[in-house]
Design an enzyme around this catalytic site. Sequence first.
Site, PDB file in Angstrom:
ATOM      1  CG  ASP A  28      -2.117  -0.762   0.940  1.00 45.47           C
ATOM      2  OD1 ASP A  28      -2.210  -1.314   0.068  1.00 45.47           O
ATOM      3  OD2 ASP A  28      -2.951  -1.279   2.003  1.00 45.47           O
ATOM      4  CE  LYS A  50      -8.644  -0.600  -1.662  1.00 44.84           C
ATOM      5  NZ  LYS A  50      -7.595  -1.302  -1.289  1.00 44.84           N
ATOM      6  CG  MET A 165      -8.701   6.743   7.325  1.00 45.11           C
ATOM      7  SD  MET A 165      -9.759   5.683   6.528  1.00 45.11           S
ATOM      8  CE  MET A 165     -10.589   4.775   7.985  1.00 45.11           C
TER       9      MET A 165
HETATM   10  N1  SAH Z   1      -3.979   0.096   9.189  1.00 41.05           N
HETATM   11  C1  SAH Z   1      -3.614   1.644   9.580  1.00 41.05           C
HETATM   12  C2  SAH Z   1      -4.576   2.431   9.377  1.00 41.05           C
HETATM   13  C3  SAH Z   1      -5.046   2.708   7.907  1.00 41.05           C
HETATM   14  S1  SAH Z   1      -6.525   3.776   7.865  1.00 41.05           S
HETATM   15  C4  SAH Z   1      -3.116   1.634  11.012  1.00 41.05           C
HETATM   16  O1  SAH Z   1      -3.245   0.593  11.581  1.00 41.05           O
HETATM   17  O2  SAH Z   1      -2.413   2.551  11.201  1.00 41.05           O
HETATM   18  C5  SAH Z   1      -5.401   5.137   7.204  1.00 41.05           C
HETATM   19  C6  SAH Z   1      -5.418   6.300   8.376  1.00 41.05           C
HETATM   20  O3  SAH Z   1      -4.492   5.994   9.427  1.00 41.05           O
HETATM   21  C7  SAH Z   1      -4.981   7.720   7.901  1.00 41.05           C
HETATM   22  O4  SAH Z   1      -6.062   8.419   7.266  1.00 41.05           O
HETATM   23  C8  SAH Z   1      -4.560   8.492   9.102  1.00 41.05           C
HETATM   24  O5  SAH Z   1      -5.562   8.857   9.813  1.00 41.05           O
HETATM   25  C9  SAH Z   1      -3.964   7.081   9.819  1.00 41.05           C
HETATM   26  N2  SAH Z   1      -2.499   7.227   9.836  1.00 41.05           N
HETATM   27  C10 SAH Z   1      -1.797   6.063   9.082  1.00 41.05           C
HETATM   28  N3  SAH Z   1      -0.533   6.495   9.411  1.00 41.05           N
HETATM   29  C11 SAH Z   1      -0.448   7.737   9.771  1.00 41.05           C
HETATM   30  C12 SAH Z   1       0.758   8.324  10.401  1.00 41.05           C
HETATM   31  N4  SAH Z   1       2.153   7.901  10.154  1.00 41.05           N
HETATM   32  N5  SAH Z   1       0.437   9.442  10.951  1.00 41.05           N
HETATM   33  C13 SAH Z   1      -0.888   9.778  11.541  1.00 41.05           C
HETATM   34  N6  SAH Z   1      -1.918   9.118  10.940  1.00 41.05           N
HETATM   35  C14 SAH Z   1      -1.758   8.032  10.177  1.00 41.05           C
END
Ligand code: SAH
Length: 493
Positions: A28, A50, A165
Amino acid sequence: MGAGPGDPGLMTRRSLELIAAADAILYDRLIPPGALDGARPDTLLRYVGKEPGAAALTQEETNELLVELGRAGKRVVRLKGGDPFVFGRGGEEAEALAAAGVPFEVVPGVTAGVAAPAYAGIPVTHRDAASAVAFVTGHEDPDKDGSALDWDALGRFPGTLVFYMGIRRLPLIAERLLAAGREPGEAVAVVERGTHPGQRTVVDTLAGIAARVEAEEVRPPAITLVGAVAELRQTIAWLERRPLHGEVVAVTRARAQASGLAERLRELGAEVVETPAIRIQPRPVEGELRETIVRIDEYALVCFTSPNGVRLFFDALGGRDARALAGAVVAAIGPGTAAELSRRGIRADVVPERFVAEALVEALAPVEVEGRRVLVARAAEARSVLPDALRERGAEVDDVALYETVAEPLTEAQLAGLERATYVTFTSSSTVRFLVESGARPPAGARIVSIGPVTSATAEEQGLTVDVEAERHDIDGLVDALIADATSRRVPA
Ligand code: SAH
């Protein structure tokens, strides 16, 4: 498999093992830089993320591809940001594999909702401030009927709320939470690019956060955390307090040598951009070098002038080991070289206190060399100070090049990284010369750091102004000088 929130150091051991073993990796967008570096050269790497707006593959297509590759007997890694089962659609992919009878395992990852707050100095639970935490998607349209979110329940929830998100929807989220009865003065933290070098945190009240985030132009990816624990950041924030926080430091030495320096700089809070202008090219073991190896027992003194020299010398020895040097006095130009020797079972007899050739010459004064054979194992283009001095004392010196440092053109990404640098470090004359010859230049405004007077002189010759010169001419000395400079320039808070 989860790749964690962005800092490569937060990838799990299991994930690195499986990446190294994979036949195919479907990944991803939000995976750490360099996450795929450990993959084999023949591993199929396929982006299936995506992008907002442009879908590379639909979820169904991804599921089908996983099943297809699995049925073909491939070892497949499905790599996702954070944790695969936290808003990662990992559950759906696992269901598809289970339905198709394809065996799989699940490798959890460090989820952004916990890691980004942690790097901002915010514990998601705390004995005095929050005894529960809820992970919530901010993605659902809060206006649409049948929204998956129960806003009244979130209003009453006795603990921390962590929204994934939701950055574009923050105004609506805040409004809904206030309408559902949460206190307008409740603390909210928004953490942008959590655990990445550019991490930024904005804290305000529930009533004020939307305007604040707009004013500060916070961008995704970001985590929004609602709850009293956000106030703990005042005490616990640690990232921003590290001495090189906010600095972008370019490391110009060869990739093979850069990791030690890069790691130290990162630990001190800097973002490191590796811009290796040079590469180490071993000389083939033939001619003069072959002669030397064959007659290695005849040398009374063997001098090493770099850790690479030590490594390549032992490679050139072929089947032999440390006992090849049993009869010789062994000298190292500095502690890095001495450490490399000690890894091969040799304690250097002579290590000067200053790490330049002149100092090694001095330190060698008590060693009897007249009429004896001396080997100086060095890089091709080294200065001749040491061999000259030893010859003057009557030694029969073989001055043998084990490797050459050759120019390595910078990639587009490396050049872009260099442009952002606030410090550019030079650890040898060749790093300066090759960088400048490659056409790259430190950006205006970046401070130039040199390891010592010889490197500084080369830099000045090339038209660069050296801002910082290390007092101790080794990596530790260079790092100390850089910290002192950055600290002295920091505007007091
Ligand atoms: N599976 C991922 C989440 C995926 S949804 C997890 O467990 O972290 C994607 C969302 O995760 C983004 O829109 C944001 O809100 C958050 N996110 C992912 N990486 C991030 C980061 N490095 N810093 C802040 N938010 C993050």
